[in-house]
Scaffold this motif. Sequence first.
Motif, PDB file in Angstrom:
ATOM      1  N   ALA A  25     -41.444  31.105  44.250  1.00  0.00           N
ATOM      2  CA  ALA A  25     -40.538  32.133  44.780  1.00  0.00           C
ATOM      3  C   ALA A  25     -41.262  33.463  44.961  1.00  0.00           C
ATOM      4  O   ALA A  25     -42.282  33.721  44.330  1.00  0.00           O
ATOM      5  CB  ALA A  25     -39.351  32.302  43.843  1.00  0.00           C
ATOM      6  N   ASP A  26     -40.717  34.298  45.858  1.00  0.00           N
ATOM      7  CA  ASP A  26     -41.265  35.646  46.043  1.00  0.00           C
ATOM      8  C   ASP A  26     -40.657  36.619  45.030  1.00  0.00           C
ATOM      9  O   ASP A  26     -41.243  37.648  44.717  1.00  0.00           O
ATOM     10  CB  ASP A  26     -40.969  36.136  47.467  1.00  0.00           C
ATOM     11  CG  ASP A  26     -41.639  35.251  48.515  1.00  0.00           C
ATOM     12  OD1 ASP A  26     -42.853  35.030  48.403  1.00  0.00           O
ATOM     13  OD2 ASP A  26     -40.949  34.765  49.425  1.00  0.00           O
ATOM     14  N   ALA A  27     -39.453  36.316  44.551  1.00  0.00           N
ATOM     15  CA  ALA A  27     -38.802  37.121  43.507  1.00  0.00           C
ATOM     16  C   ALA A  27     -37.844  36.202  42.753  1.00  0.00           C
ATOM     17  O   ALA A  27     -37.447  35.150  43.262  1.00  0.00           O
ATOM     18  CB  ALA A  27     -38.050  38.300  44.104  1.00  0.00           C
ATOM     19  N   SER A  29     -45.646  36.161  34.198  1.00  0.00           N
ATOM     20  CA  SER A  29     -45.802  36.105  35.653  1.00  0.00           C
ATOM     21  C   SER A  29     -46.006  37.495  36.238  1.00  0.00           C
ATOM     22  O   SER A  29     -45.700  38.500  35.616  1.00  0.00           O
ATOM     23  CB  SER A  29     -44.554  35.481  36.286  1.00  0.00           C
ATOM     24  OG  SER A  29     -43.538  36.449  36.436  1.00  0.00           O
ATOM     25  N   ASP A  30     -46.522  37.510  37.470  1.00  0.00           N
ATOM     26  CA  ASP A  30     -46.659  38.789  38.158  1.00  0.00           C
ATOM     27  C   ASP A  30     -45.622  38.909  39.276  1.00  0.00           C
ATOM     28  O   ASP A  30     -45.701  39.784  40.126  1.00  0.00           O
ATOM     29  CB  ASP A  30     -48.077  38.941  38.732  1.00  0.00           C
ATOM     30  CG  ASP A  30     -48.456  37.789  39.655  1.00  0.00           C
ATOM     31  OD1 ASP A  30     -47.651  36.838  39.774  1.00  0.00           O
ATOM     32  OD2 ASP A  30     -49.538  37.845  40.263  1.00  0.00           O
ATOM     33  N   LYS A  31     -44.618  38.010  39.279  1.00  0.00           N
ATOM     34  CA  LYS A  31     -43.564  38.056  40.292  1.00  0.00           C
ATOM     35  C   LYS A  31     -42.476  39.048  39.873  1.00  0.00           C
ATOM     36  O   LYS A  31     -42.208  39.211  38.681  1.00  0.00           O
ATOM     37  CB  LYS A  31     -42.934  36.668  40.470  1.00  0.00           C
ATOM     38  CG  LYS A  31     -43.883  35.609  41.007  1.00  0.00           C
ATOM     39  CD  LYS A  31     -44.164  35.797  42.488  1.00  0.00           C
ATOM     40  CE  LYS A  31     -45.265  34.870  42.982  1.00  0.00           C
ATOM     41  NZ  LYS A  31     -44.817  33.518  43.197  1.00  0.00           N
ATOM     42  N   PRO A  32     -41.819  39.704  40.841  1.00  0.00           N
ATOM     43  CA  PRO A  32     -40.704  40.588  40.495  1.00  0.00           C
ATOM     44  C   PRO A  32     -39.565  39.778  39.852  1.00  0.00           C
ATOM     45  O   PRO A  32     -39.160  38.746  40.386  1.00  0.00           O
ATOM     46  CB  PRO A  32     -40.259  41.152  41.846  1.00  0.00           C
ATOM     47  CG  PRO A  32     -41.338  40.825  42.816  1.00  0.00           C
ATOM     48  CD  PRO A  32     -42.054  39.632  42.284  1.00  0.00           C
ATOM     49  N   VAL A  33     -39.094  40.248  38.690  1.00  0.00           N
ATOM     50  CA  VAL A  33     -37.996  39.574  37.981  1.00  0.00           C
ATOM     51  C   VAL A  33     -36.851  40.570  37.800  1.00  0.00           C
ATOM     52  O   VAL A  33     -37.059  41.687  37.331  1.00  0.00           O
ATOM     53  CB  VAL A  33     -38.449  39.053  36.600  1.00  0.00           C
ATOM     54  CG1 VAL A  33     -37.278  38.396  35.868  1.00  0.00           C
ATOM     55  CG2 VAL A  33     -39.601  38.064  36.739  1.00  0.00           C
ATOM     56  N   LEU A  34     -35.642  40.169  38.192  1.00  0.00           N
ATOM     57  CA  LEU A  34     -34.457  41.001  37.996  1.00  0.00           C
ATOM     58  C   LEU A  34     -33.526  40.275  37.036  1.00  0.00           C
ATOM     59  O   LEU A  34     -33.171  39.108  37.270  1.00  0.00           O
ATOM     60  CB  LEU A  34     -33.745  41.258  39.332  1.00  0.00           C
ATOM     61  CG  LEU A  34     -34.427  42.228  40.299  1.00  0.00           C
ATOM     62  CD1 LEU A  34     -35.677  41.626  40.929  1.00  0.00           C
ATOM     63  CD2 LEU A  34     -33.477  42.652  41.403  1.00  0.00           C
ATOM     64  N   LEU A  35     -33.173  40.935  35.945  1.00  0.00           N
ATOM     65  CA  LEU A  35     -32.253  40.345  34.959  1.00  0.00           C
ATOM     66  C   LEU A  35     -30.822  40.623  35.417  1.00  0.00           C
ATOM     67  O   LEU A  35     -30.417  41.783  35.554  1.00  0.00           O
ATOM     68  CB  LEU A  35     -32.492  40.942  33.574  1.00  0.00           C
ATOM     69  CG  LEU A  35     -31.600  40.394  32.457  1.00  0.00           C
ATOM     70  CD1 LEU A  35     -31.895  38.924  32.178  1.00  0.00           C
ATOM     71  CD2 LEU A  35     -31.758  41.196  31.176  1.00  0.00           C
ATOM     72  N   VAL A  36     -30.064  39.557  35.641  1.00  0.00           N
ATOM     73  CA  VAL A  36     -28.700  39.680  36.161  1.00  0.00           C
ATOM     74  C   VAL A  36     -27.727  39.292  35.049  1.00  0.00           C
ATOM     75  O   VAL A  36     -27.640  38.117  34.675  1.00  0.00           O
ATOM     76  CB  VAL A  36     -28.504  38.763  37.395  1.00  0.00           C
ATOM     77  CG1 VAL A  36     -27.105  38.922  37.964  1.00  0.00           C
ATOM     78  CG2 VAL A  36     -29.557  39.063  38.453  1.00  0.00           C
ATOM     79  N   ILE A  37     -27.040  40.290  34.503  1.00  0.00           N
ATOM     80  CA  ILE A  37     -26.070  40.016  33.423  1.00  0.00           C
ATOM     81  C   ILE A  37     -24.723  39.757  34.082  1.00  0.00           C
ATOM     82  O   ILE A  37     -24.082  40.664  34.623  1.00  0.00           O
ATOM     83  CB  ILE A  37     -25.989  41.191  32.429  1.00  0.00           C
ATOM     84  CG1 ILE A  37     -27.395  41.525  31.895  1.00  0.00           C
ATOM     85  CG2 ILE A  37     -25.053  40.854  31.274  1.00  0.00           C
ATOM     86  CD1 ILE A  37     -27.462  42.795  31.064  1.00  0.00           C
TER      87      ILE A  37
END
Length: 434
Positions: A83-85, A110-118
């Motif tokens: 994935a890209d993100a 990882s060096d991929k952008p990660v967004l934590l979605v609560i």
Amino acid sequence: MSNFVAIIGRPNVGKSTLFNRLIQRREAIVDSTSGVTRDRHYGKTDWNGKEITLIDTGGYVVGGDDTFEAEIDQQVEVAIEEADAILFVVDVEVGVSVMDEEVARLLHRSDKPVLLVINKVDNALRVPDTVEFFALGIDKTFHISAVNGSGTGELLDAVIHALPEGKEPENSDLPRFAVVGRPNAGKSSFVNALLGQERNIVTDQAGTTRGSIDTVYNQYGFEFVLVDTAGIRKKSKVKENIEFYSVMRALRSIEYSDVCLVLFDATRTFDSQVKNIFWLAARNHKGIVILVNKWDLVEKDTQATKAFSETIREEIAPFVDVPIVFISSLTKQRVFKAIETAVDVYQKRSKRIATRELNDFMLPIIQKYPPPANKGKYVKIKFCVQLHSDHPQFAFFCNLPQYVKEPYKRFLENKLREHYDFTGSTIDVFIRKK
């Protein structure tokens, strides 16, 4: 080019609900039982002019939590790779679980952008409960409710901001032909027969090709990029996480291609899964050539190819203007004919028709066979033009576009096909206000 965003997390945190919310239609099955998403799901959304392909990984763990714990490392690691993100979804009602901590630990590497979605923060009283998720150590945190959509706009803004700039494939000026189909249909054998070398590993085991392999082909006056994709397998058969991501790579290859060579095994017929691959390419407006492989193994008479072709066209109706080539990768029978046909489809897909020529041909036909009157109103089409796009698109301008229905659009498309020969290409017909 579209960016790929994977939605990951343990079972029953609302991944499928979020997926449906972001692509704005109910597509994934949503149920409170964990492991309900047994399906492979991808969908597109457009946000602020940027296209995103979302991957719902929900069901790639068959069974309950124990199975998940056994396979979680592999699923997350391959998600990170492909994935890209990444959207890492957690559940505010349950709080931080051991599995959430395990996913977070893998994501930190990882060096991929990660967004934590609560997820499930559907009222202000639940906001204080989100504090414990800071322990996961992920900077970008978002409070949302996938059920009612609150917070998803800010999330999509952040996703767009986090995505890398879209990279063009190498050799992007050359035509790109993707070989797509079910596993073990003979795609790699076809590529090897064409290149005259064992470029790809060929075995009888389905799923040997895990990635998409690009090869520049430059022989006999042809030059293009040939893409051998991982096989796209029937949904119920996708149990390995890694195979799910092979499908993701194949989808990416279809998106990046100009012409798709939809190859299937003649001994297994043109089944529903091959049909799904065909429509996947058609929905992405790619040029299409159907290759019937292993034709040397089929018992046949003089009418066999005609009868087989008719069966295929019945399955792909109404888009039947598609070339069908009967090949054998093993004996190299008609392998070069397949490539000649793909080049021909590419050239027809790229064809431009001068506006004056188009109007001189189409307007007399429209005058003779106008759209049917609706509620006493008469539609007058005055002008038409080919739009600038990578596949054939035409706009017809009239006084009452709302009264022009699908059957008449198909009539216009068929007339364009008869005269200009767009074999293998989808055609879009738009009716617009004069």
